[in-house]
Design a protein around this motif. Structure first.
Motif, PDB file in Angstrom:
ATOM      1  N   GLU A  45       0.823  -1.200   0.000  1.00 43.82           N
ATOM      2  CA  GLU A  45       0.000   0.000   0.000  1.00 43.82           C
ATOM      3  C   GLU A  45       0.861   1.256   0.000  1.00 43.82           C
ATOM      4  N   PHE A  46       0.301   2.275  -0.571  1.00 39.20           N
ATOM      5  CA  PHE A  46       0.955   3.581  -0.660  1.00 39.20           C
ATOM      6  C   PHE A  46       1.032   4.221   0.722  1.00 39.20           C
ATOM      7  N   VAL A  47       2.178   4.830   1.014  1.00 33.34           N
ATOM      8  CA  VAL A  47       2.360   5.551   2.270  1.00 33.34           C
ATOM      9  C   VAL A  47       2.487   7.051   2.014  1.00 33.34           C
ATOM     10  N   ALA A  48       3.479   7.434   1.212  1.00 28.83           N
ATOM     11  CA  ALA A  48       3.741   8.851   0.972  1.00 28.83           C
ATOM     12  C   ALA A  48       4.583   9.007  -0.284  1.00 28.83           C
ATOM     13  N   ALA A  49       4.508  10.180  -0.865  1.00 25.84           N
ATOM     14  CA  ALA A  49       5.315  10.482  -2.044  1.00 25.84           C
ATOM     15  C   ALA A  49       5.737  11.936  -2.018  1.00 25.84           C
ATOM     16  N   ILE A  50       6.857  12.188  -2.680  1.00 28.46           N
ATOM     17  CA  ILE A  50       7.343  13.554  -2.823  1.00 28.46           C
ATOM     18  C   ILE A  50       7.781  13.734  -4.262  1.00 28.46           C
ATOM     19  N   ARG A  51       7.312  14.792  -4.850  1.00 31.30           N
ATOM     20  CA  ARG A  51       7.577  15.018  -6.267  1.00 31.30           C
ATOM     21  C   ARG A  51       9.010  15.481  -6.485  1.00 31.30           C
ATOM     22  N   ALA A  97      11.199   4.779  -6.797  1.00 28.98           N
ATOM     23  CA  ALA A  97      11.531   5.957  -7.592  1.00 28.98           C
ATOM     24  C   ALA A  97      10.978   5.825  -8.995  1.00 28.98           C
ATOM     25  N   ARG A  98      10.590   6.957  -9.557  1.00 29.45           N
ATOM     26  CA  ARG A  98      10.187   6.995 -10.959  1.00 29.45           C
ATOM     27  C   ARG A  98      10.617   8.340 -11.527  1.00 29.45           C
ATOM     28  N   ILE A  99      10.884   8.354 -12.801  1.00 41.34           N
ATOM     29  CA  ILE A  99      11.104   9.628 -13.484  1.00 41.34           C
ATOM     30  C   ILE A  99       9.817  10.436 -13.332  1.00 41.34           C
ATOM     31  N   ARG A 100       9.950  11.727 -13.121  1.00 40.45           N
ATOM     32  CA  ARG A 100       8.776  12.584 -12.883  1.00 40.45           C
ATOM     33  C   ARG A 100       7.634  12.205 -13.826  1.00 40.45           C
TER      34      ARG A 100
END
Length: 125
Positions: A45-51, A97-100
């Motif tokens: 499950e998703f927790v947090a992300a930062i762009r 990680a992913r490319i924007r």
């Protein structure tokens, strides 16, 4: 990009932990970074992300106000500060990680091409 997560451990309910995820490569700032978790017998499950490039932070509803994601582009590292931990937070935590990419997909695990090995967080009651 290669990712190395660390900082997990055993903590009592109400305690705090800070997870770190170190990334290789020279283009770290161009990656959206995220934390996901997977508890035994449950789906990831998703927790947090930062762009990338300081474009904002996003949290799962159950983590808002307790968890804080941040990044230090000079150190190629993303952090997850976890406060007021609960037994139900027990899980293996993964950085990704992913490319924007598209903002609306930041919470989807299948959008992330690179994953760390996971670090176990155990919260005792």
């Amino acid at each position: 990009v290669q990712l190395q997560a660390s900082g997990g451990g055993l903590v009592q309910a109400g305690g705090s932990l800070r997870l770190s995820c170190a990334a290789s490569g020279r283009t770290f700032s161009s990656y959206d970074m995220a934390w996901f978790r997977q508890a035994p017998g449950k789906e990831r499950e998703f927790v947090a992300a930062i762009r990338s490039l300081g474009g904002g932070t996003f949290y799962a509803d159950s983590m808002k106000g307790r968890f804080t994601i941040s990044r230090d582009n000079a150190k190629n590292t993303v952090y997850l500060q976890m406060n007021s931990l609960k037994p139900e937070d027990t899980a293996v935590y993964y950085c990704a990680a992913r490319i924007r990419g598209i903002l609306s997909t930041v919470r989807f695990a299948n959008e992330y091409a690179s994953w760390g090995q996971g670090t176990l967080v155990t919260v005792s009651s």
